[in-house]
Design a protein around this motif. Structure first.
Motif, PDB file in Angstrom:
ATOM      1  N   GLY A 105      56.705  66.101  16.593  1.00  0.00           N
ATOM      2  CA  GLY A 105      55.319  66.258  16.637  1.00  0.00           C
ATOM      3  C   GLY A 105      53.944  66.333  16.098  1.00  0.00           C
ATOM      4  N   GLN A 106      53.584  65.886  15.307  1.00  0.00           N
ATOM      5  CA  GLN A 106      52.822  65.390  14.202  1.00  0.00           C
ATOM      6  C   GLN A 106      52.560  64.728  14.466  1.00  0.00           C
ATOM      7  OE1 GLN A 106      53.460  64.821   9.533  1.00  0.00           O
ATOM      8  NE2 GLN A 106      51.433  66.620   9.438  1.00  0.00           N
ATOM      9  N   ARG A 107      53.802  63.494  14.825  1.00  0.00           N
ATOM     10  CA  ARG A 107      52.490  62.393  15.063  1.00  0.00           C
ATOM     11  C   ARG A 107      52.777  62.043  16.351  1.00  0.00           C
ATOM     12  NH1 ARG A 107      52.148  60.142  10.261  1.00  0.00           N
ATOM     13  NH2 ARG A 107      53.288  60.567   8.932  1.00  0.00           N
ATOM     14  N   ILE A 108      53.360  62.734  17.416  1.00  0.00           N
ATOM     15  CA  ILE A 108      52.810  62.857  18.987  1.00  0.00           C
ATOM     16  C   ILE A 108      51.281  63.181  18.650  1.00  0.00           C
ATOM     17  CG2 ILE A 108      53.223  63.768  21.373  1.00  0.00           C
ATOM     18  CD1 ILE A 108      55.972  63.835  20.034  1.00  0.00           C
ATOM     19  N   ILE A 109      51.006  64.409  18.148  1.00  0.00           N
ATOM     20  CA  ILE A 109      50.017  64.496  18.426  1.00  0.00           C
ATOM     21  C   ILE A 109      48.882  63.717  17.300  1.00  0.00           C
ATOM     22  CG2 ILE A 109      47.947  66.517  17.515  1.00  0.00           C
ATOM     23  CD1 ILE A 109      50.282  68.539  16.797  1.00  0.00           C
ATOM     24  N   PHE A 163      49.859  48.823  20.609  1.00  0.00           N
ATOM     25  CA  PHE A 163      49.968  48.905  19.463  1.00  0.00           C
ATOM     26  C   PHE A 163      50.478  50.669  18.773  1.00  0.00           C
ATOM     27  CE2 PHE A 163      48.362  49.342  15.026  1.00  0.00           C
ATOM     28  CZ  PHE A 163      48.359  48.443  14.124  1.00  0.00           C
ATOM     29  N   ILE A 164      49.738  51.197  19.179  1.00  0.00           N
ATOM     30  CA  ILE A 164      49.526  52.581  18.981  1.00  0.00           C
ATOM     31  C   ILE A 164      50.766  53.276  19.359  1.00  0.00           C
ATOM     32  CG2 ILE A 164      48.682  54.919  19.526  1.00  0.00           C
ATOM     33  CD1 ILE A 164      46.093  53.915  19.741  1.00  0.00           C
ATOM     34  N   ILE A 165      51.710  52.705  20.494  1.00  0.00           N
ATOM     35  CA  ILE A 165      52.605  53.673  21.456  1.00  0.00           C
ATOM     36  C   ILE A 165      53.799  53.008  20.425  1.00  0.00           C
ATOM     37  CG2 ILE A 165      54.510  53.932  23.577  1.00  0.00           C
ATOM     38  CD1 ILE A 165      52.139  55.522  23.370  1.00  0.00           C
ATOM     39  N   SER A 166      53.588  51.319  19.748  1.00  0.00           N
ATOM     40  CA  SER A 166      54.924  51.071  19.067  1.00  0.00           C
ATOM     41  C   SER A 166      55.099  51.688  17.749  1.00  0.00           C
ATOM     42  CB  SER A 166      55.013  49.685  18.720  1.00  0.00           C
ATOM     43  OG  SER A 166      52.829  49.104  18.201  1.00  0.00           O
ATOM     44  N   ASN A 167      53.682  51.890  16.879  1.00  0.00           N
ATOM     45  CA  ASN A 167      54.074  52.759  15.278  1.00  0.00           C
ATOM     46  C   ASN A 167      54.544  54.144  15.707  1.00  0.00           C
ATOM     47  OD1 ASN A 167      52.790  50.624  14.423  1.00  0.00           O
ATOM     48  ND2 ASN A 167      50.210  51.999  14.480  1.00  0.00           N
ATOM     49  N   LEU A 168      54.389  54.562  17.202  1.00  0.00           N
ATOM     50  CA  LEU A 168      54.858  55.618  18.080  1.00  0.00           C
ATOM     51  C   LEU A 168      56.475  56.184  17.521  1.00  0.00           C
ATOM     52  CD1 LEU A 168      54.776  58.665  18.046  1.00  0.00           C
ATOM     53  CD2 LEU A 168      54.610  58.457  20.004  1.00  0.00           C
ATOM     54  N   VAL A 169      57.214  54.507  18.297  1.00  0.00           N
ATOM     55  CA  VAL A 169      58.437  54.564  17.944  1.00  0.00           C
ATOM     56  C   VAL A 169      58.633  54.210  16.301  1.00  0.00           C
ATOM     57  CG1 VAL A 169      59.823  52.873  19.109  1.00  0.00           C
ATOM     58  CG2 VAL A 169      57.791  53.665  20.203  1.00  0.00           C
ATOM     59  N   VAL A 170      58.424  53.374  16.612  1.00  0.00           N
ATOM     60  CA  VAL A 170      58.083  53.186  15.119  1.00  0.00           C
ATOM     61  C   VAL A 170      58.684  54.512  13.883  1.00  0.00           C
ATOM     62  CG1 VAL A 170      58.308  51.883  12.063  1.00  0.00           C
ATOM     63  CG2 VAL A 170      57.501  50.589  14.951  1.00  0.00           C
ATOM     64  N   ASP A 171      57.531  55.800  14.102  1.00  0.00           N
ATOM     65  CA  ASP A 171      57.692  56.681  13.155  1.00  0.00           C
ATOM     66  C   ASP A 171      58.732  57.738  14.090  1.00  0.00           C
ATOM     67  OD1 ASP A 171      55.442  56.218  12.175  1.00  0.00           O
ATOM     68  OD2 ASP A 171      54.599  57.255  13.506  1.00  0.00           O
ATOM     69  N   HIS A 220      61.817  55.632  12.497  1.00  0.00           N
ATOM     70  CA  HIS A 220      61.502  55.837  10.450  1.00  0.00           C
ATOM     71  C   HIS A 220      62.323  57.105  10.121  1.00  0.00           C
ATOM     72  CE1 HIS A 220      59.097  55.652   6.974  1.00  0.00           C
ATOM     73  NE2 HIS A 220      59.987  55.537   6.697  1.00  0.00           N
ATOM     74  N   PHE A 221      62.078  58.386  11.047  1.00  0.00           N
ATOM     75  CA  PHE A 221      62.488  59.323  10.917  1.00  0.00           C
ATOM     76  C   PHE A 221      63.862  59.758  10.919  1.00  0.00           C
ATOM     77  CE2 PHE A 221      63.680  63.438  12.587  1.00  0.00           C
ATOM     78  CZ  PHE A 221      63.392  64.655  11.995  1.00  0.00           C
ATOM     79  N   LEU A 280      62.981  62.479   5.172  1.00  0.00           N
ATOM     80  CA  LEU A 280      61.906  63.092   6.401  1.00  0.00           C
ATOM     81  C   LEU A 280      62.719  63.798   6.493  1.00  0.00           C
ATOM     82  CD1 LEU A 280      60.339  59.874   7.064  1.00  0.00           C
ATOM     83  CD2 LEU A 280      59.632  61.346   5.682  1.00  0.00           C
ATOM     84  N   ARG A 281      63.779  63.932   7.114  1.00  0.00           N
ATOM     85  CA  ARG A 281      64.684  65.228   8.214  1.00  0.00           C
ATOM     86  C   ARG A 281      64.457  66.393   7.273  1.00  0.00           C
ATOM     87  NH1 ARG A 281      67.560  60.893   9.694  1.00  0.00           N
ATOM     88  NH2 ARG A 281      69.771  61.599   8.507  1.00  0.00           N
ATOM     89  N   ILE A 282      64.885  66.541   5.762  1.00  0.00           N
ATOM     90  CA  ILE A 282      65.368  67.294   4.679  1.00  0.00           C
ATOM     91  C   ILE A 282      63.446  67.817   4.796  1.00  0.00           C
ATOM     92  CG2 ILE A 282      65.406  68.366   2.780  1.00  0.00           C
ATOM     93  CD1 ILE A 282      67.332  65.640   2.122  1.00  0.00           C
ATOM     94  N   ASN A 283      62.661  67.423   4.351  1.00  0.00           N
ATOM     95  CA  ASN A 283      61.230  68.096   4.394  1.00  0.00           C
ATOM     96  C   ASN A 283      60.735  68.458   6.396  1.00  0.00           C
ATOM     97  OD1 ASN A 283      61.049  67.378   1.861  1.00  0.00           O
ATOM     98  ND2 ASN A 283      60.311  65.377   2.786  1.00  0.00           N
TER      99      ASN A 283
END
Length: 333
Positions: A4-8, A312-320, A323-324, A330-333
């Motif tokens: 959710g944070q990455r989408i915002i 570029f921005i959407i590909s970064n979101l997909v990568v994030d 990555h999750f 990241l899932r623990i946090n």
């Protein structure tokens, strides 16, 4: 929470991108109305166009109008094709996407194995040779490499076509989606498929060389760090083969930064198509951008920058997001 944070943040980045692209059209020297009207237009015609284009409105009102239009998919009309810019880009984007796909394919199948070999043979002659090659690749200009390959492998050796997307014999092939590879397979046109692959090898390799250097160095450095971790020492003490230690244990942990950079490179490659498509005479948004610059078509230039930025921005979101799921911390946090 993380996604959710990455989408915002992505939404904020898109808004900032829209402001930057609008500001680009606002601050570029020259009168957009004058260019749109043509060199022989009278003052009344120019003023009429200025009013129709909203150029006489305050900055903030022009930006809000621009933001409203792009959310509706309206990027304006090109001054040299006289077509909606979004339609021009939609027609040309598949050709650029194919080029980026094959460049990324070269990137993955060359860079990751090189990085693994260099990391597992640290400070050996093989490692030094690979590091020298990637350093050379990172420093060579794309346009110069493209011209060299075009001259020696296409013109002199005649191993590849010099330019274009298809041979003259296949000029009448109709691509419904714009993706020749997909349509040629769907229609069973295997000669067209082979021809299109033959045409894309040199430009795709040219586009990929700089990015191969980056991924090779990233894979090498992250894999070397992973091979020094305690769990690798434990795996080796259990008698597990070196191949399994590297591939199944170390590489899995080392690939997270590499995947992140690969995702970012999609946007970078899309921007770098400007040089490659112009050199090899391929249609695409890169060549479209070059024509827009030569014709002083500010709206078309802004449209291309906006679309590449969105990719570029959407590909970064997909990568994030990837990555999750790959990183348990990241899932623990």
């Amino acid at each position: 929470f993380y996604i959710g944070q990455r989408i915002i943040l992505t939404i904020i980045a898109l808004i900032v991108l829209s402001f930057i692209t609008f500001s680009l059209s606002y601050i570029v020297p020259g009168d957009a109305a004058l260019v749109a009207a043509g060199p022989n237009a009278g003052k009344e015609k120019i003023e009429q166009l200025r009013s129709e284009m909203g150029l006489n409105l305050p900055f903030h009102k022009q930006y809000l109008t621009y933001l409203s239009k792009i959310t509706d998919g309206d990027l304006g009309k090109s001054w040299f094709t006289h077509q909606p810019i979004l339609e021009d880009i939609k027609d040309l984007l598949p050709a650029s996407a194919e080029l980026v796909f094959f460049a990324m394919l070269f990137n993955i199948i060359i860079a990751i194995p090189l990085g693994i070999i260099a990391a597992t043979r640290r400070d050996s002659k093989t490692d030094l040779s690979i590091r020298f090659l990637v350093t050379f690749g990172a420093g060579i200009p794309i346009f110069w490499l493209g011209l060299l390959l075009q001259h020696f492998l296409a013109a002199e050796a005649e191993l590849f076509p010099i330019a274009g997307r298809l041979s003259f014999s296949n000029r009448n092939f109709e691509s419904e989606t714009g993706f020749i590879f997909i349509d040629s397979i769907a229609q069973g046109e295997w000669s067209v498929l082979i021809d299109s692959i033959w045409h894309i090898i040199l430009p795709a390799f040219t586009l990929s060389v700089l990015f191969i250097a980056v991924i090779t160095r990233t894979t090498r450095s992250t894999l070397m760090k992973a091979l020094e971790e305690d769990f690798i020492v434990l795996a080796r003490s259990k008698g597990i083969s070196e191949f399994r230690v590297v591939v199944r244990h170390a590489l899995r942990n080392a690939m997270v930064p590499t995947i992140t950079i690969l995702g970012m490179q999609i946007g970078w490659m899309m921007g770098a198509t400007v040089l490659v498509e112009e050199i090899f005479g391929r249609p695409g948004i890169g060549k479209y951008a070059v024509k827009a610059v030569t014709q002083s078509d500010i709206h078309a230039i802004v449209g291309v920058v906006l679309i590449v930025g969105i990719i570029f921005i959407i590909s970064n979101l997909v990568v994030d997001i990837i990555h999750f799921f790959l990183n348990p911390r990241l899932r623990i946090n």
